[in-house]
Enzyme design. Structure first.
Site, PDB file in Angstrom:
ATOM      1  N   LYS A 127     -18.213  -6.734   6.617  1.00 11.60           N
ATOM      2  CA  LYS A 127     -16.934  -7.172   6.713  1.00 11.60           C
ATOM      3  C   LYS A 127     -16.144  -6.931   7.858  1.00 11.60           C
ATOM      4  CE  LYS A 127     -13.550  -7.284   3.103  1.00 11.60           C
ATOM      5  NZ  LYS A 127     -12.925  -6.555   1.968  1.00 11.60           N
ATOM      6  N   ARG A 175      -2.279  -5.728  -8.775  1.00 14.88           N
ATOM      7  CA  ARG A 175      -1.389  -6.804  -8.528  1.00 14.88           C
ATOM      8  C   ARG A 175      -1.311  -7.781  -9.755  1.00 14.88           C
ATOM      9  NH1 ARG A 175      -3.058  -7.696  -2.693  1.00 14.88           N
ATOM     10  NH2 ARG A 175      -4.647  -6.832  -3.841  1.00 14.88           N
ATOM     11  N   HIS A 232       0.715  -1.092  -0.023  1.00 17.22           N
ATOM     12  CA  HIS A 232      -0.082   0.082  -0.083  1.00 17.22           C
ATOM     13  C   HIS A 232       0.996   1.294  -0.214  1.00 17.22           C
ATOM     14  CE1 HIS A 232      -3.212  -2.621   2.320  1.00 17.22           C
ATOM     15  NE2 HIS A 232      -3.654  -2.408   1.209  1.00 17.22           N
ATOM     16  N   SER A 289      -2.858  -7.610   2.780  1.00 19.26           N
ATOM     17  CA  SER A 289      -3.106  -7.607   4.124  1.00 19.26           C
ATOM     18  C   SER A 289      -3.447  -8.965   4.645  1.00 19.26           C
ATOM     19  CB  SER A 289      -4.208  -6.787   4.297  1.00 19.26           C
ATOM     20  OG  SER A 289      -3.902  -5.387   3.902  1.00 19.26           O
TER      21      SER A 289
HETATM   22  P1  ADP Z   1      -9.717  -3.718  -0.839  1.00 19.87           P
HETATM   23  O1  ADP Z   1     -10.318  -4.770   0.150  1.00 19.87           O
HETATM   24  O2  ADP Z   1     -10.549  -2.526  -1.159  1.00 19.87           O
HETATM   25  O3  ADP Z   1      -9.180  -4.607  -1.920  1.00 19.87           O
HETATM   26  P2  ADP Z   1      -6.776  -3.357   0.371  1.00 19.87           P
HETATM   27  O4  ADP Z   1      -6.818  -2.963   1.553  1.00 19.87           O
HETATM   28  O5  ADP Z   1      -6.934  -4.880   0.213  1.00 19.87           O
HETATM   29  O6  ADP Z   1      -8.622  -3.069   0.028  1.00 19.87           O
HETATM   30  O7  ADP Z   1      -6.211  -2.874  -0.767  1.00 19.87           O
HETATM   31  C1  ADP Z   1      -6.720  -1.446  -1.197  1.00 19.87           C
HETATM   32  C2  ADP Z   1      -5.997  -1.048  -2.467  1.00 19.87           C
HETATM   33  O8  ADP Z   1      -4.607  -1.381  -2.531  1.00 19.87           O
HETATM   34  C3  ADP Z   1      -6.421  -2.013  -3.665  1.00 19.87           C
HETATM   35  O9  ADP Z   1      -6.495  -1.319  -5.096  1.00 19.87           O
HETATM   36  C4  ADP Z   1      -5.285  -3.000  -3.882  1.00 19.87           C
HETATM   37  O10 ADP Z   1      -5.212  -3.603  -5.312  1.00 19.87           O
HETATM   38  C5  ADP Z   1      -4.154  -2.322  -3.478  1.00 19.87           C
HETATM   39  N1  ADP Z   1      -3.144  -2.987  -3.138  1.00 19.87           N
HETATM   40  C6  ADP Z   1      -3.084  -4.020  -1.918  1.00 19.87           C
HETATM   41  N2  ADP Z   1      -1.686  -4.501  -1.829  1.00 19.87           N
HETATM   42  C7  ADP Z   1      -1.082  -4.180  -2.847  1.00 19.87           C
HETATM   43  C8  ADP Z   1       0.144  -4.431  -3.185  1.00 19.87           C
HETATM   44  N3  ADP Z   1       0.760  -5.058  -2.781  1.00 19.87           N
HETATM   45  N4  ADP Z   1       0.744  -3.693  -4.401  1.00 19.87           N
HETATM   46  C9  ADP Z   1      -0.023  -2.737  -5.055  1.00 19.87           C
HETATM   47  N5  ADP Z   1      -1.421  -2.258  -4.736  1.00 19.87           N
HETATM   48  C10 ADP Z   1      -1.780  -3.182  -3.884  1.00 19.87           C
END
Ligand code: ADP
Length: 163
Positions: A42, A91, A18, A129
Protein backbone atom coordinates in the site's frame (compact mmCIF):
# COMPACT_ATOMS: atom_id res chain seq x y z
CA UNK A 1 2.66 -1.51 35.89
CA UNK A 2 2.84 1.00 33.06
CA UNK A 3 -0.17 0.64 30.77
CA UNK A 4 1.00 1.06 27.19
CA UNK A 5 -1.32 1.16 24.17
CA UNK A 6 -0.44 1.02 20.50
CA UNK A 7 -2.52 3.20 18.19
CA UNK A 8 -1.83 1.71 14.76
CA UNK A 9 -2.77 3.03 11.35
CA UNK A 10 -1.60 4.47 8.06
CA UNK A 11 -1.66 8.12 9.20
CA UNK A 12 -1.33 9.23 5.57
CA UNK A 13 -1.52 11.96 6.84
CA UNK A 14 -2.49 12.41 10.52
CA UNK A 15 -5.82 14.27 10.87
CA UNK A 16 -7.61 16.06 13.69
CA UNK A 17 -9.83 12.95 13.97
CA UNK A 18 -6.74 10.88 14.83
CA UNK A 19 -5.61 13.56 17.28
CA UNK A 20 -8.96 13.48 19.06
CA UNK A 21 -8.57 9.71 19.62
CA UNK A 22 -4.99 10.19 20.84
CA UNK A 23 -5.89 12.97 23.29
CA UNK A 24 -8.74 10.94 24.73
CA UNK A 25 -6.71 7.73 24.74
CA UNK A 26 -3.93 9.27 26.77
CA UNK A 27 -6.39 9.70 29.63
CA UNK A 28 -6.88 5.92 29.67
CA UNK A 29 -3.28 4.79 29.23
CA UNK A 30 0.08 5.84 30.66
CA UNK A 31 1.74 5.84 27.26
CA UNK A 32 0.46 5.74 23.70
CA UNK A 33 2.69 4.69 20.83
CA UNK A 34 1.23 5.90 17.55
CA UNK A 35 2.44 3.28 15.10
CA UNK A 36 2.60 3.65 11.34
CA UNK A 37 2.30 0.30 9.63
CA UNK A 38 4.89 -0.07 6.87
CA UNK A 39 2.87 -1.83 4.21
CA UNK A 40 4.80 -2.62 1.03
CA UNK A 41 1.53 -3.38 -0.79
CA UNK A 42 0.00 0.00 0.00
CA UNK A 43 1.83 3.10 -1.18
CA UNK A 44 0.57 6.30 0.33
CA UNK A 45 0.68 9.91 -0.76
CA UNK A 46 3.38 10.49 1.86
CA UNK A 47 6.38 8.29 2.59
CA UNK A 48 6.57 6.65 6.01
CA UNK A 49 9.33 9.13 6.95
CA UNK A 50 7.14 12.09 5.97
CA UNK A 51 4.19 10.68 7.95
CA UNK A 52 6.45 10.15 10.95
CA UNK A 53 7.75 13.74 10.68
CA UNK A 54 4.19 15.11 10.64
CA UNK A 55 3.21 12.96 13.63
CA UNK A 56 6.29 14.01 15.60
CA UNK A 57 5.60 17.68 14.88
CA UNK A 58 1.93 17.29 15.83
CA UNK A 59 2.54 15.26 18.98
CA UNK A 60 5.50 17.22 20.33
CA UNK A 61 3.43 19.02 22.98
CA UNK A 62 1.39 16.01 24.08
CA UNK A 63 3.14 14.20 26.94
CA UNK A 64 3.24 10.39 27.06
CA UNK A 65 2.61 9.99 23.34
CA UNK A 66 5.23 9.11 20.74
CA UNK A 67 5.28 7.96 17.13
CA UNK A 68 7.08 5.02 15.57
CA UNK A 69 6.79 2.87 12.47
CA UNK A 70 6.70 -0.90 12.31
CA UNK A 71 6.71 -3.80 9.91
CA UNK A 72 5.10 -7.20 10.40
CA UNK A 73 2.42 -8.35 12.80
CA UNK A 74 0.82 -5.71 14.98
CA UNK A 75 0.55 -8.05 17.98
CA UNK A 76 4.28 -8.83 17.73
CA UNK A 77 5.11 -5.12 17.69
CA UNK A 78 2.77 -4.58 20.66
CA UNK A 79 4.40 -7.41 22.65
CA UNK A 80 7.86 -6.08 21.81
CA UNK A 81 6.81 -2.71 23.26
CA UNK A 82 5.23 -4.36 26.36
CA UNK A 83 1.87 -2.91 25.31
CA UNK A 84 -1.29 -4.51 26.63
CA UNK A 85 -3.79 -2.75 24.36
CA UNK A 86 -4.42 -1.81 20.76
CA UNK A 87 -6.33 1.45 20.47
CA UNK A 88 -8.50 2.15 17.43
CA UNK A 89 -11.16 4.69 16.53
CA UNK A 90 -14.62 3.92 15.18
CA UNK A 91 -16.53 6.29 12.94
CA UNK A 92 -19.39 4.68 11.09
CA UNK A 93 -20.94 1.23 11.05
CA UNK A 94 -18.83 0.67 7.94
CA UNK A 95 -15.67 0.73 10.11
CA UNK A 96 -17.12 -1.91 12.40
CA UNK A 97 -16.95 -5.04 10.28
CA UNK A 98 -13.29 -4.70 9.43
CA UNK A 99 -12.38 -3.68 12.96
CA UNK A 100 -14.30 -6.61 14.41
CA UNK A 101 -12.44 -9.05 12.15
CA UNK A 102 -9.13 -7.49 13.01
CA UNK A 103 -9.82 -7.51 16.75
CA UNK A 104 -10.79 -11.20 16.64
CA UNK A 105 -7.73 -12.11 14.58
CA UNK A 106 -5.41 -10.18 16.88
CA UNK A 107 -7.00 -11.85 19.90
CA UNK A 108 -6.42 -15.24 18.31
CA UNK A 109 -2.79 -14.32 17.72
CA UNK A 110 -2.20 -12.97 21.22
CA UNK A 111 -4.79 -13.23 23.97
CA UNK A 112 -2.85 -10.94 26.29
CA UNK A 113 -3.47 -7.88 24.12
CA UNK A 114 -6.88 -6.21 24.27
CA UNK A 115 -8.40 -4.18 21.44
CA UNK A 116 -9.94 -0.97 22.75
CA UNK A 117 -12.22 1.22 20.62
CA UNK A 118 -13.13 4.85 21.09
CA UNK A 119 -16.10 6.30 19.22
CA UNK A 120 -15.24 9.30 17.10
CA UNK A 121 -16.19 12.75 18.30
CA UNK A 122 -19.22 14.05 16.34
CA UNK A 123 -17.02 16.76 14.82
CA UNK A 124 -14.74 14.20 13.21
CA UNK A 125 -17.25 11.71 11.94
CA UNK A 126 -16.56 12.55 8.27
CA UNK A 127 -12.84 13.16 8.69
CA UNK A 128 -10.56 10.59 7.10
CA UNK A 129 -7.09 10.83 5.59
CA UNK A 130 -8.41 9.71 2.21
CA UNK A 131 -11.28 12.22 2.04
CA UNK A 132 -8.88 15.01 3.03
CA UNK A 133 -6.38 13.99 0.35
CA UNK A 134 -9.15 13.91 -2.24
CA UNK A 135 -10.43 17.36 -1.26
CA UNK A 136 -6.88 18.78 -1.19
CA UNK A 137 -6.10 17.34 -4.61
CA UNK A 138 -8.87 19.51 -6.06
CA UNK A 139 -7.93 22.57 -3.99
CA UNK A 140 -10.68 22.13 -1.37
CA UNK A 141 -10.68 23.92 1.98
CA UNK A 142 -9.30 21.53 4.61
CA UNK A 143 -8.89 24.08 7.40
CA UNK A 144 -9.73 22.69 10.81
CA UNK A 145 -9.45 19.09 9.64
CA UNK A 146 -5.69 18.65 9.87
CA UNK A 147 -2.92 20.14 12.02
CA UNK A 148 -1.24 23.21 10.42
CA UNK A 149 2.00 21.33 9.59
CA UNK A 150 -0.03 18.74 7.66
CA UNK A 151 -1.78 21.44 5.62
CA UNK A 152 1.63 22.89 4.75
CA UNK A 153 2.98 19.48 3.71
CA UNK A 154 -0.09 18.81 1.57
CA UNK A 155 0.38 22.17 -0.17
CA UNK A 156 4.03 21.33 -0.86
CA UNK A 157 3.25 17.81 -2.05
CA UNK A 158 0.39 18.85 -4.34
CA UNK A 159 2.00 22.11 -5.43
CA UNK A 160 -1.07 24.21 -4.68
CA UNK A 161 -2.33 26.64 -2.05
CA UNK A 162 -5.24 25.27 -0.02
CA UNK A 163 -8.10 27.44 1.26
P1 ADP B 1 -6.03 2.42 8.72
O1 ADP B 1 -5.49 2.35 7.32
O2 ADP B 1 -5.44 1.38 9.65
O3 ADP B 1 -7.52 2.52 8.85
P2 ADP B 1 -5.99 5.22 9.43
O4 ADP B 1 -4.78 6.10 9.57
O5 ADP B 1 -6.97 5.56 8.38
O6 ADP B 1 -5.40 3.77 9.28
O7 ADP B 1 -6.76 5.16 10.82
C1 ADP B 1 -6.14 4.73 11.99
C2 ADP B 1 -7.18 4.57 13.08
O8 ADP B 1 -7.78 5.82 13.38
C3 ADP B 1 -8.36 3.65 12.73
O9 ADP B 1 -8.76 2.97 13.89
C4 ADP B 1 -9.43 4.60 12.27
O10 ADP B 1 -10.72 4.06 12.46
C5 ADP B 1 -9.19 5.75 13.23
N1 ADP B 1 -9.70 7.01 12.71
C6 ADP B 1 -9.37 7.61 11.54
N2 ADP B 1 -10.06 8.78 11.40
C7 ADP B 1 -10.82 8.92 12.52
C8 ADP B 1 -11.79 9.87 12.97
N3 ADP B 1 -12.11 10.94 12.24
N4 ADP B 1 -12.39 9.66 14.16
C9 ADP B 1 -12.09 8.56 14.88
N5 ADP B 1 -11.20 7.62 14.52
C10 ADP B 1 -10.59 7.78 13.35
Amino acid sequence: MERIAIYPGSFDPVTNGHLDIIKRGVKLFDTIIVAILINPRKTGLFTVEERLDMLNETLKDIPHVRAESFEGLLVDFAAQKSATAILRGLRAVSDFEYEFQMALMNRKLNREIQSVYLMTGLRWIFTSSSIIKEAALFGGDINGMVPPCVKKRLEEKLGKKLG
